[in-house]
Design a protein around this motif. Sequence first.
Motif, PDB file in Angstrom:
ATOM      1  N   TRP A  26       0.859  -1.188   0.000  1.00  0.00           N
ATOM      2  CA  TRP A  26       0.000   0.000   0.000  1.00  0.00           C
ATOM      3  C   TRP A  26       0.891   1.232   0.000  1.00  0.00           C
ATOM      4  O   TRP A  26       1.942   1.245   0.648  1.00  0.00           O
ATOM      5  CB  TRP A  26      -0.902   0.039   1.239  1.00  0.00           C
ATOM      6  N   THR A  27       0.461   2.261  -0.714  1.00  0.00           N
ATOM      7  CA  THR A  27       1.223   3.501  -0.710  1.00  0.00           C
ATOM      8  C   THR A  27       0.329   4.670  -1.099  1.00  0.00           C
ATOM      9  O   THR A  27      -0.794   4.480  -1.583  1.00  0.00           O
ATOM     10  CB  THR A  27       2.423   3.416  -1.679  1.00  0.00           C
ATOM     11  N   TRP A  28       0.834   5.866  -0.861  1.00  0.00           N
ATOM     12  CA  TRP A  28       0.224   7.094  -1.374  1.00  0.00           C
ATOM     13  C   TRP A  28       1.215   7.709  -2.352  1.00  0.00           C
ATOM     14  O   TRP A  28       2.379   7.917  -1.998  1.00  0.00           O
ATOM     15  CB  TRP A  28      -0.079   8.082  -0.247  1.00  0.00           C
ATOM     16  N   ARG A  29       0.768   7.951  -3.577  1.00  0.00           N
ATOM     17  CA  ARG A  29       1.657   8.449  -4.618  1.00  0.00           C
ATOM     18  C   ARG A  29       1.178   9.802  -5.114  1.00  0.00           C
ATOM     19  O   ARG A  29      -0.018  10.008  -5.353  1.00  0.00           O
ATOM     20  CB  ARG A  29       1.731   7.459  -5.780  1.00  0.00           C
ATOM     21  N   VAL A  30       2.113  10.717  -5.277  1.00  0.00           N
ATOM     22  CA  VAL A  30       1.793  12.061  -5.757  1.00  0.00           C
ATOM     23  C   VAL A  30       1.295  11.994  -7.198  1.00  0.00           C
ATOM     24  O   VAL A  30       1.884  11.325  -8.051  1.00  0.00           O
ATOM     25  CB  VAL A  30       3.031  12.974  -5.670  1.00  0.00           C
ATOM     26  N   ASP A  31       0.184  12.696  -7.453  1.00  0.00           N
ATOM     27  CA  ASP A  31      -0.381  12.809  -8.800  1.00  0.00           C
ATOM     28  C   ASP A  31      -1.090  14.159  -8.883  1.00  0.00           C
ATOM     29  O   ASP A  31      -2.224  14.299  -8.410  1.00  0.00           O
ATOM     30  CB  ASP A  31      -1.356  11.667  -9.079  1.00  0.00           C
ATOM     31  N   PRO A  32      -0.434  15.169  -9.472  1.00  0.00           N
ATOM     32  CA  PRO A  32      -1.038  16.509  -9.520  1.00  0.00           C
ATOM     33  C   PRO A  32      -2.387  16.543 -10.223  1.00  0.00           C
ATOM     34  O   PRO A  32      -3.174  17.468 -10.000  1.00  0.00           O
ATOM     35  CB  PRO A  32       0.008  17.333 -10.298  1.00  0.00           C
ATOM     36  N   GLY A  33      -2.664  15.574 -11.065  1.00  0.00           N
ATOM     37  CA  GLY A  33      -3.932  15.578 -11.783  1.00  0.00           C
ATOM     38  C   GLY A  33      -5.103  15.036 -10.996  1.00  0.00           C
ATOM     39  O   GLY A  33      -6.237  15.059 -11.483  1.00  0.00           O
ATOM     40  N   ARG A  34      -4.862  14.558  -9.782  1.00  0.00           N
ATOM     41  CA  ARG A  34      -5.928  13.975  -8.960  1.00  0.00           C
ATOM     42  C   ARG A  34      -6.335  14.939  -7.848  1.00  0.00           C
ATOM     43  O   ARG A  34      -5.524  15.751  -7.390  1.00  0.00           O
ATOM     44  CB  ARG A  34      -5.462  12.659  -8.358  1.00  0.00           C
ATOM     45  N   PRO A  35      -7.599  14.878  -7.403  1.00  0.00           N
ATOM     46  CA  PRO A  35      -8.021  15.729  -6.275  1.00  0.00           C
ATOM     47  C   PRO A  35      -7.139  15.476  -5.058  1.00  0.00           C
ATOM     48  O   PRO A  35      -6.882  14.329  -4.696  1.00  0.00           O
ATOM     49  CB  PRO A  35      -9.462  15.280  -6.018  1.00  0.00           C
ATOM     50  N   GLY A  36      -6.669  16.544  -4.449  1.00  0.00           N
ATOM     51  CA  GLY A  36      -5.796  16.403  -3.292  1.00  0.00           C
ATOM     52  C   GLY A  36      -4.343  16.209  -3.643  1.00  0.00           C
ATOM     53  O   GLY A  36      -3.474  16.261  -2.779  1.00  0.00           O
ATOM     54  N   GLY A  87      -2.879  13.434  -5.034  1.00  0.00           N
ATOM     55  CA  GLY A  87      -2.308  12.096  -4.944  1.00  0.00           C
ATOM     56  C   GLY A  87      -3.362  11.019  -4.868  1.00  0.00           C
ATOM     57  O   GLY A  87      -4.566  11.302  -4.780  1.00  0.00           O
ATOM     58  N   ASP A  88      -2.897   9.759  -4.897  1.00  0.00           N
ATOM     59  CA  ASP A  88      -3.797   8.610  -4.875  1.00  0.00           C
ATOM     60  C   ASP A  88      -3.342   7.588  -3.847  1.00  0.00           C
ATOM     61  O   ASP A  88      -2.138   7.377  -3.642  1.00  0.00           O
ATOM     62  CB  ASP A  88      -3.839   7.933  -6.245  1.00  0.00           C
ATOM     63  N   TRP A  89      -4.319   6.939  -3.227  1.00  0.00           N
ATOM     64  CA  TRP A  89      -4.069   5.794  -2.347  1.00  0.00           C
ATOM     65  C   TRP A  89      -4.114   4.560  -3.228  1.00  0.00           C
ATOM     66  O   TRP A  89      -5.132   4.294  -3.893  1.00  0.00           O
ATOM     67  CB  TRP A  89      -5.143   5.746  -1.265  1.00  0.00           C
ATOM     68  N   GLN A 148      -1.399  -2.647 -10.065  1.00  0.00           N
ATOM     69  CA  GLN A 148      -1.892  -1.829  -8.965  1.00  0.00           C
ATOM     70  C   GLN A 148      -3.360  -1.501  -9.128  1.00  0.00           C
ATOM     71  O   GLN A 148      -3.922  -1.569 -10.221  1.00  0.00           O
ATOM     72  CB  GLN A 148      -1.090  -0.527  -8.855  1.00  0.00           C
ATOM     73  N   VAL A 149      -3.995  -1.150  -8.015  1.00  0.00           N
ATOM     74  CA  VAL A 149      -5.397  -0.751  -8.008  1.00  0.00           C
ATOM     75  C   VAL A 149      -5.487   0.645  -7.391  1.00  0.00           C
ATOM     76  O   VAL A 149      -4.939   0.898  -6.317  1.00  0.00           O
ATOM     77  CB  VAL A 149      -6.263  -1.738  -7.198  1.00  0.00           C
ATOM     78  N   GLN A 150      -6.157   1.531  -8.083  1.00  0.00           N
ATOM     79  CA  GLN A 150      -6.359   2.895  -7.606  1.00  0.00           C
ATOM     80  C   GLN A 150      -7.541   2.903  -6.637  1.00  0.00           C
ATOM     81  O   GLN A 150      -8.679   2.659  -7.019  1.00  0.00           O
ATOM     82  CB  GLN A 150      -6.620   3.802  -8.810  1.00  0.00           C
ATOM     83  N   ILE A 151      -7.252   3.171  -5.361  1.00  0.00           N
ATOM     84  CA  ILE A 151      -8.294   3.075  -4.338  1.00  0.00           C
ATOM     85  C   ILE A 151      -9.098   4.365  -4.225  1.00  0.00           C
ATOM     86  O   ILE A 151     -10.316   4.377  -4.422  1.00  0.00           O
ATOM     87  CB  ILE A 151      -7.678   2.711  -2.971  1.00  0.00           C
ATOM     88  N   HIS A 152      -8.416   5.472  -3.910  1.00  0.00           N
ATOM     89  CA  HIS A 152      -9.140   6.728  -3.665  1.00  0.00           C
ATOM     90  C   HIS A 152      -8.159   7.895  -3.692  1.00  0.00           C
ATOM     91  O   HIS A 152      -7.005   7.744  -3.262  1.00  0.00           O
ATOM     92  CB  HIS A 152      -9.832   6.677  -2.294  1.00  0.00           C
ATOM     93  N   PRO A 153      -8.579   9.071  -4.195  1.00  0.00           N
ATOM     94  CA  PRO A 153      -7.699  10.238  -4.139  1.00  0.00           C
ATOM     95  C   PRO A 153      -7.486  10.693  -2.697  1.00  0.00           C
ATOM     96  O   PRO A 153      -8.422  10.697  -1.894  1.00  0.00           O
ATOM     97  CB  PRO A 153      -8.455  11.298  -4.954  1.00  0.00           C
ATOM     98  N   LEU A 154      -6.254  11.058  -2.376  1.00  0.00           N
ATOM     99  CA  LEU A 154      -5.900  11.492  -1.022  1.00  0.00           C
ATOM    100  C   LEU A 154      -4.957  12.689  -1.086  1.00  0.00           C
ATOM    101  O   LEU A 154      -4.196  12.848  -2.038  1.00  0.00           O
ATOM    102  CB  LEU A 154      -5.198  10.371  -0.247  1.00  0.00           C
TER     103      LEU A 154
END
Length: 250
Positions: free
Chosen positions: A118-128, A130-132, A168-174
């Motif tokens: 599990w991780t949180w990865r920076v993604d400027p295109g996602r709300p917040g 990043g993504d969980w 990987q599976v994109q869980i939720h924007p964080l």
Amino acid sequence: MRFGTPPSPSRGFTLIEVLVAISVMALMSLMVWRGLDGMLRTQSSLQTRSDEVRTLQAGLAQWQTDLDQLSELPGIPSWDWDGQVLRLTRRSAEAHMQRTPDGLNDTSSSASVRVVAWTWRVDPGRPGGGDWLRWQSGPLTQQADWQQAWGLAQQWGQTPNASLRAAQVQIHPLSGWQLFVHRGGSWTNPLSSDAVTPGAAPSGAANERRLPGQTTPDGLRLVLSLPPGPAGQGTLSLDWVRPTLSGAPS
């Protein structure tokens, strides 16, 4: 000879009356369209919110399941946190893992484990920003395969390639996340010296087998920072307690 009075011609609508009637009908049509549009927008918003909430709930349920199914085998860490990615060794859903003195090498062909990350990865295109995310290996029955998957999980959390991203599976924007462990009667940062378990194996040749702090903690606290969105915003905290723990942590 007297004839009757000729009938008066019938009177129709004037142009002004027709224009007024058309204007009223157009206004009513506009009001009806706006009402329907508002209902459709509300329904779409509620559906989006429902989908977001269900996705988040599914992610939290998977998180709980992964921790509940942690596999503690000789020479194999059940979990590891390096500050960026959490790696877990869990029992596979295909079969129950049997403990043997030689780890995974001598288990039956139906017994297997999986490496989960599990991780949180920076993604400027996602709300917040990043993504969980969650990643998992296939079923593993050999210790050499587990070792490879353990390394791939760490690589996925740091510098993933296209092949690793595909699993990987994109869980939720964080906006971010935090982890805390419960050991010795208190919550602490898993990387702090307070989280180190005394008597663990030393570093070196056994570094990937049992590092200090890699033994399963009594509890794990997950703190998610939710950005503004359909599922709500703010901080969401979820505590997990090791099922084999006698007595809940304070």
